[in-house]
Design an enzyme around this catalytic site. Sequence first.
Site, mmCIF file in Angstrom:
data_model
loop_
_atom_site.group_PDB
_atom_site.id
_atom_site.type_symbol
_atom_site.label_atom_id
_atom_site.label_comp_id
_atom_site.label_asym_id
_atom_site.label_seq_id
_atom_site.Cartn_x
_atom_site.Cartn_y
_atom_site.Cartn_z
ATOM 1 N N ASP A 1 0.853 -1.197 0.000
ATOM 2 C CA ASP A 1 0.000 0.000 0.000
ATOM 3 C C ASP A 1 0.882 1.238 0.000
ATOM 4 O OD1 ASP A 1 -2.461 1.433 0.092
ATOM 5 O OD2 ASP A 1 -2.082 1.864 2.197
ATOM 6 N N SER A 2 0.257 2.365 -0.327
ATOM 7 C CA SER A 2 0.984 3.631 -0.289
ATOM 8 C C SER A 2 1.285 4.062 1.144
ATOM 9 C CB SER A 2 0.160 4.713 -0.991
ATOM 10 O OG SER A 2 -1.123 4.778 -0.410
ATOM 11 N N CYS B 1 -3.899 -0.962 -2.276
ATOM 12 C CA CYS B 1 -4.189 0.436 -2.615
ATOM 13 C C CYS B 1 -5.062 0.516 -3.876
ATOM 14 C CB CYS B 1 -2.850 1.128 -2.869
ATOM 15 S SG CYS B 1 -2.987 2.834 -3.384
ATOM 16 N N ASN B 2 -6.199 1.188 -3.764
ATOM 17 C CA ASN B 2 -7.085 1.328 -4.926
ATOM 18 C C ASN B 2 -6.441 2.148 -6.028
ATOM 19 O OD1 ASN B 2 -10.209 0.484 -4.459
ATOM 20 N ND2 ASN B 2 -9.162 0.839 -2.535
ATOM 21 N N THR B 3 -5.750 3.225 -5.633
ATOM 22 C CA THR B 3 -5.142 4.090 -6.640
ATOM 23 C C THR B 3 -4.099 3.310 -7.442
ATOM 24 O OG1 THR B 3 -5.447 5.936 -5.109
ATOM 25 C CG2 THR B 3 -3.998 6.309 -6.986
ATOM 26 N N GLU C 1 -4.955 10.478 7.866
ATOM 27 C CA GLU C 1 -3.516 10.421 8.175
ATOM 28 C C GLU C 1 -3.166 11.340 9.347
ATOM 29 O OE1 GLU C 1 -0.659 8.878 6.935
ATOM 30 O OE2 GLU C 1 -1.862 7.530 5.707
ATOM 31 N N CYS D 1 -11.193 3.080 -1.354
ATOM 32 C CA CYS D 1 -9.903 3.612 -0.884
ATOM 33 C C CYS D 1 -9.582 2.951 0.450
ATOM 34 C CB CYS D 1 -9.984 5.123 -0.720
ATOM 35 S SG CYS D 1 -8.522 5.831 0.069
ATOM 36 N N THR D 2 -8.319 2.595 0.609
ATOM 37 C CA THR D 2 -7.897 1.878 1.824
ATOM 38 C C THR D 2 -8.235 2.612 3.124
ATOM 39 O OG1 THR D 2 -5.778 2.975 1.463
ATOM 40 C CG2 THR D 2 -5.944 0.650 0.812
ATOM 41 N N HIS D 3 -8.157 3.944 3.092
ATOM 42 C CA HIS D 3 -8.329 4.710 4.336
ATOM 43 C C HIS D 3 -9.791 4.853 4.771
ATOM 44 C CE1 HIS D 3 -4.228 5.780 3.501
ATOM 45 N NE2 HIS D 3 -4.148 6.567 4.555
HETATM 46 N N1 DGL Z 1 -4.100 3.780 -0.624
HETATM 47 C C1 DGL Z 1 -4.784 4.798 -1.363
HETATM 48 C C2 DGL Z 1 -6.020 4.203 -2.044
HETATM 49 O O1 DGL Z 1 -6.549 3.193 -1.618
HETATM 50 C C3 DGL Z 1 -5.174 5.954 -0.489
HETATM 51 C C4 DGL Z 1 -3.991 6.730 0.012
HETATM 52 C C5 DGL Z 1 -3.234 7.422 -1.089
HETATM 53 O O2 DGL Z 1 -3.770 8.340 -1.747
HETATM 54 O O3 DGL Z 1 -2.097 7.017 -1.305
HETATM 55 O O4 DGL Z 1 -6.478 4.743 -3.019
#
Ligand code: DGL
Length: 280
Positions: free
Chosen positions: A17-18, A80-82, A165, A199-201
């Site tokens: 993940d990011s 991570c979705n992105t 965050e 999105c993960t968050h």
């Molecule tokens: N992990 C990212 C997602 O799921 C969210 C955090 C980011 O923007 O890096 O899209």
Amino acid sequence: MSQLQTSKRKHPIGVFDSGVGGLTVFKSIVDKLPIYDYIYLGDNARVPYGTRSFDTVYKYTLEGITKLYELGCRLVIIACNTASAKALRTIQQNDLLNFDEPFKVLGVIRPTVEELGEYSKTRHVGVFATPGTVISNSYPLEIQKLYADISVFQQACPMWVPLVENNLHNTEGGQYFIKENINQLLIQSSEIDTIILGCTHYPILLPLLNSFVPKHIKILTQGEIVSNKLEDYLYRHPEIEVLISMDSKRTFFTTEDPQSFNNKAHLFINLEVSSLHIEN
Ligand code: DGL
């Protein structure tokens, strides 16, 4: 040779993940499939990915999964979705063949979409995601492939990741942005009965979202969906399952400060971790 020496089971499952958000997916996977070994890699030094270009997200994601390969993983889940939206396809099509050993990388968008059909009765579905995921159009495209009758309404929520965050989501200011994005989504269609948190968050915001979104709307989080799909994948791919080590070991790497990673893991998902630093 002993059975142990001949065992092929020496490869942990990687979760990339990011940042820390992917721990929401990681936790569900580990709860569902506790026997396996896992390595989590959070690219906290370069979070967020959600506002970055395709090229940058692709470069960072390829670097991340390459690190996990070097750490011994032969199966990686991109939580991570992105990154799933902007990098996964290119990596699957162009890069995986360049690794010495067979290497599989899976994302979170397709599994989520596969589950979707069961939920929506009105066939009007909303998606909350980062600007990057929304611009990629990955959710509407994947949904159209499987369910041509579903209309998709997307809302980018650029403030939600920074709010989480920085632990500001429960403040008055934080809630203002959350409510604003909810309104911007719901105004697009009064018939939305299902919302994907893409999105993960965002699962960390679930208590707030449940209190702000009308009760008849089902909010889908990805952890359980992805862990069920992974279990199914391993069942369907015994040639991969047989490679995965089974000592219930969990190792966490962050490209930023380990203490800060540990604190966030504790704060956001009540997970006690002792992470290690790795260069990005
Ligand atoms: N992990 C990212 C997602 O799921 C969210 C955090 C980011 O923007 O890096 O899209």
